[in-house]
Scaffold this motif. Sequence first.
Motif, mmCIF file in Angstrom:
data_model
loop_
_atom_site.group_PDB
_atom_site.id
_atom_site.type_symbol
_atom_site.label_atom_id
_atom_site.label_comp_id
_atom_site.label_asym_id
_atom_site.label_seq_id
_atom_site.Cartn_x
_atom_site.Cartn_y
_atom_site.Cartn_z
ATOM 1 N N TRP A 1 8.002 4.926 -3.249
ATOM 2 C CA TRP A 1 9.304 5.290 -2.861
ATOM 3 C C TRP A 1 10.205 5.393 -4.215
ATOM 4 O O TRP A 1 11.082 6.339 -4.319
ATOM 5 C CB TRP A 1 9.792 4.338 -2.157
ATOM 6 C CG TRP A 1 11.344 4.398 -1.755
ATOM 7 C CD1 TRP A 1 11.820 5.069 -0.499
ATOM 8 C CD2 TRP A 1 12.535 3.813 -2.299
ATOM 9 N NE1 TRP A 1 13.226 5.131 -0.408
ATOM 10 C CE2 TRP A 1 13.699 4.534 -1.710
ATOM 11 C CE3 TRP A 1 12.805 3.206 -3.485
ATOM 12 C CZ2 TRP A 1 15.021 4.122 -2.019
ATOM 13 C CZ3 TRP A 1 14.051 2.951 -3.997
ATOM 14 C CH2 TRP A 1 15.083 3.371 -3.122
ATOM 15 N N TYR A 2 9.992 4.742 -5.140
ATOM 16 C CA TYR A 2 10.581 5.186 -6.567
ATOM 17 C C TYR A 2 10.278 6.503 -7.051
ATOM 18 O O TYR A 2 11.187 7.245 -7.449
ATOM 19 C CB TYR A 2 10.017 4.137 -7.499
ATOM 20 C CG TYR A 2 10.780 2.764 -7.322
ATOM 21 C CD1 TYR A 2 12.373 2.703 -7.259
ATOM 22 C CD2 TYR A 2 10.117 1.334 -7.402
ATOM 23 C CE1 TYR A 2 12.977 1.366 -7.194
ATOM 24 C CE2 TYR A 2 10.818 0.067 -7.317
ATOM 25 C CZ TYR A 2 12.012 0.264 -7.219
ATOM 26 O OH TYR A 2 12.720 -0.953 -7.144
ATOM 27 N N ILE A 3 9.102 6.772 -6.936
ATOM 28 C CA ILE A 3 8.473 8.180 -7.428
ATOM 29 C C ILE A 3 9.271 9.299 -6.626
ATOM 30 O O ILE A 3 9.810 10.374 -7.199
ATOM 31 C CB ILE A 3 6.987 8.371 -7.242
ATOM 32 C CG1 ILE A 3 6.423 7.453 -8.495
ATOM 33 C CG2 ILE A 3 6.786 9.756 -7.449
ATOM 34 C CD1 ILE A 3 4.754 7.489 -8.424
ATOM 35 N N LYS A 4 9.341 9.129 -5.355
ATOM 36 C CA LYS A 4 10.076 9.997 -4.502
ATOM 37 C C LYS A 4 11.744 10.189 -4.765
ATOM 38 O O LYS A 4 12.177 11.261 -4.888
ATOM 39 C CB LYS A 4 9.954 9.658 -3.015
ATOM 40 C CG LYS A 4 10.587 10.413 -2.041
ATOM 41 C CD LYS A 4 10.551 9.954 -0.532
ATOM 42 C CE LYS A 4 11.258 10.735 0.502
ATOM 43 N NZ LYS A 4 11.207 10.141 1.902
ATOM 44 N N ARG B 1 3.196 16.015 -7.357
ATOM 45 C CA ARG B 1 3.414 17.705 -7.726
ATOM 46 C C ARG B 1 2.672 18.530 -6.761
ATOM 47 O O ARG B 1 3.286 19.927 -6.403
ATOM 48 C CB ARG B 1 3.059 17.828 -9.003
ATOM 49 C CG ARG B 1 3.998 17.249 -9.969
ATOM 50 C CD ARG B 1 5.357 17.508 -10.026
ATOM 51 N NE ARG B 1 5.379 19.168 -10.396
ATOM 52 C CZ ARG B 1 6.378 19.977 -9.666
ATOM 53 N NH1 ARG B 1 6.904 19.435 -8.679
ATOM 54 N NH2 ARG B 1 6.183 21.010 -10.164
ATOM 55 N N LEU B 2 1.424 18.426 -6.403
ATOM 56 C CA LEU B 2 0.814 19.299 -5.605
ATOM 57 C C LEU B 2 1.210 19.283 -4.107
ATOM 58 O O LEU B 2 1.213 20.287 -3.863
ATOM 59 C CB LEU B 2 -0.856 18.744 -5.643
ATOM 60 C CG LEU B 2 -1.753 19.308 -4.480
ATOM 61 C CD1 LEU B 2 -1.904 21.056 -5.125
ATOM 62 C CD2 LEU B 2 -2.970 18.777 -4.611
ATOM 63 N N GLU B 3 1.533 18.242 -3.705
ATOM 64 C CA GLU B 3 2.264 18.150 -2.377
ATOM 65 C C GLU B 3 3.778 19.203 -2.591
ATOM 66 O O GLU B 3 3.834 19.836 -1.627
ATOM 67 C CB GLU B 3 2.610 16.866 -1.906
ATOM 68 C CG GLU B 3 1.419 15.858 -1.600
ATOM 69 C CD GLU B 3 2.074 14.750 -1.104
ATOM 70 O OE1 GLU B 3 3.132 14.157 -0.872
ATOM 71 O OE2 GLU B 3 0.886 13.869 -0.909
ATOM 72 N N GLU B 4 4.611 18.781 -3.582
ATOM 73 C CA GLU B 4 5.825 19.553 -3.787
ATOM 74 C C GLU B 4 5.355 21.107 -3.783
ATOM 75 O O GLU B 4 6.072 22.032 -3.391
ATOM 76 C CB GLU B 4 6.609 19.021 -4.998
ATOM 77 C CG GLU B 4 6.963 17.689 -4.884
ATOM 78 C CD GLU B 4 7.445 17.388 -6.476
ATOM 79 O OE1 GLU B 4 7.384 18.226 -7.117
ATOM 80 O OE2 GLU B 4 8.047 16.059 -6.520
ATOM 81 N N ASP C 1 13.453 18.382 -1.226
ATOM 82 C CA ASP C 1 14.327 18.288 -2.138
ATOM 83 C C ASP C 1 14.245 19.062 -3.415
ATOM 84 O O ASP C 1 15.047 19.507 -4.223
ATOM 85 C CB ASP C 1 14.305 16.877 -2.698
ATOM 86 C CG ASP C 1 14.499 15.761 -1.550
ATOM 87 O OD1 ASP C 1 15.326 16.094 -0.804
ATOM 88 O OD2 ASP C 1 13.876 14.641 -1.429
ATOM 89 N N ILE C 2 12.939 19.498 -3.621
ATOM 90 C CA ILE C 2 12.724 20.373 -4.743
ATOM 91 C C ILE C 2 12.192 21.589 -4.408
ATOM 92 O O ILE C 2 11.272 21.948 -3.703
ATOM 93 C CB ILE C 2 11.619 19.806 -5.604
ATOM 94 C CG1 ILE C 2 12.230 18.346 -6.091
ATOM 95 C CG2 ILE C 2 11.132 20.459 -6.770
ATOM 96 C CD1 ILE C 2 11.108 17.405 -6.922
ATOM 97 N N THR C 3 12.640 22.717 -5.066
ATOM 98 C CA THR C 3 12.257 24.183 -4.935
ATOM 99 C C THR C 3 12.122 24.659 -6.287
ATOM 100 O O THR C 3 12.499 24.032 -7.364
ATOM 101 C CB THR C 3 13.075 25.097 -4.157
ATOM 102 O OG1 THR C 3 14.319 24.965 -4.846
ATOM 103 C CG2 THR C 3 13.202 24.449 -2.520
ATOM 104 N N LEU C 4 10.841 25.605 -6.464
ATOM 105 C CA LEU C 4 10.410 26.280 -7.721
ATOM 106 C C LEU C 4 11.182 27.602 -7.657
ATOM 107 O O LEU C 4 10.854 28.429 -6.826
ATOM 108 C CB LEU C 4 9.097 26.143 -7.804
ATOM 109 C CG LEU C 4 8.375 24.843 -8.096
ATOM 110 C CD1 LEU C 4 7.014 24.904 -8.218
ATOM 111 C CD2 LEU C 4 9.001 24.132 -9.314
#
Length: 620
Positions: free
Chosen positions: A302-305, A338-341, A348-351
């Motif tokens: 959860w903290y990493i998220k 990072r792989l999941e992202e 929350d994150i896009t590249l």
Amino acid sequence: MDERKPSLGMTRRVYSGRSAEEALKGVDLNRNIEALIENPLSHLTPEQLQRDVHAFARAKGLEKYSDLLERGALIAKDPQFFETIQGVTEGEKQALRDERTRSFRQPRALYLTIVICSVGAAVQGWDQTGSNGANLNWPGAFGLDTDRKSNDFWILGLVNAAPYIAASLIGCWLSHPLNYYLGRRGVIFVAAWFCFFSVLGSACTQTWVELFICRLLLGIGMGTKASTIPVLAAESSPASIRGSLVMGWQLWVSFGIFLGFTANLVLYQLGDIAWRLQFGSAFIPAIPLIIGIYFCPESPRWYIKKHRYHDAFKSLQRLRNTPLQAARDLYYIHAQVRLEELMLGDGDITLSEGKEQYTSSGRYANRFIQLFTIARIRRATLAASVVMIAQQMCGINIMAFYSSTLFTEAHASERSALLVSWGFGLINFAFAWPAVRSIDRFGRRNLLLFTFPHMAWTLLAAGFSFYIPDDSPAHLGMITLFIYLFAAFYSPGEGPVPFTYSAEAFPLFHREVGMSLAVSINLFWAAVLTVVYPKLSDALTPTGAIGFFAGLNVIALLMIFLWVPETKQRTLEELDYIFAVPTRKHMHYQVTKVLPYSFNRYILRRDVELEQLYKFPSNY
């Protein structure tokens, strides 16, 4: 150009000069046709890994741990060869050896977390069975007569189903936004207060409508708690014993059910207030849950998220035996996240042009939609839904909610019905213990495939036992025997597996909403069965109703065989590769490989070998 280099002087590996992010994309997480389970760090050279680790430490404010993180990353990359990595002390090596030889040697903070999660599970179980004994008296106290008024059957079922209606429609879905703002511990704390006040309110009600409302409030607490506690346990546990620790949810739900039956048996002789005390006694285990959750570490994932890596590292240091193991897990989780992202998205994150951009466009609604639109997540949704709905199809909760009523229909006295129900709770708890070891040794799927056929025939036998003449001592005895056998087969299989499996199946950024859906499916059908069963039993007789659930066990067995892959002893992040295997490929393998193998091995007694579906690199 790939080149071959010796790895730590012990093996020859193929390294790539690719960047770290390119290496992470080695397997398509939506279509893993080769069924390859791959370490995302395995393609990196030691030099590339070193650069990535130091860049990670600078970006996350962990520079003072750079050397520790580097050693941890090297171990995560080549876990079998930690003995040869420079800088690893003998104490750290022994801790790494213990992960395989003494896997239950874990720090106190981890076991504290599991104990508190177990208390939360006991609250759930006691809440479920408080109504079981009370059902014998509260309808009469509120003027209901199920013998003369058919509508009163529906009121009885509706009040009993109220917690599951509220849990499935409200509580489960509140868990995602509450988890976002409060964390896993905060959600459990809030849910515990709901469970505390609602049962005390139930004991003080004056009409069935008031009782219905109090039980709706109880359901909100039950739903948020059931959606969060298994996730906290799964995210805190090491992969090798995760199943054993997370299954504590069902083990202690069983214990709570047993305590509820015990309270029913102890309190039933107290006259008109007995049913009130049977409802209200469930407040007792909520007290240590409210207090104890404060002392548990928050989930590191959860903290990493939330991009709080320093807090995640502190949490992992409490949950692992050495700082090196914490550093290894932190970096490995980061690599897989990072792989999941990159492959699945996180909302929350896009590249964009190689740079991270944070957005709120993918919040709750998008993540819910992605449970069905992203292939890897859709397969997890299917598997988790199957094991959850199978828990209701098997008929266990009919016994948990209505066993006292069922045994009175078998012409048992009130005391005998409560005593036999108490024995049912004891069997349910006692036979859950073997799964503590077997769930990780034999696997979740194998436990289900073994136990479901036995649950089917024992229920069928219990139903036919109602045909034994009422005046025969064997009438109640045979019904009780087969229901006890049913509970004995349920407890190590379909008991612990659904919540364990659902808590681990989903990727990090979809875990809360995925678990919410899975638990809501479970509790929604629990509500439906609770409402319907009194009328179903009246229409079909107990024999017909129990036989109906025996048939549902067979259907559930087929669903599990075709649609539920094995998840034992893989990290939460490595399960991305398991669920990346197409459903059609998994079904084809089960029908064309597993089925013929099982027939030849166990029916014809031939010495045959099963071709494995998943392919693991040599360093796993």
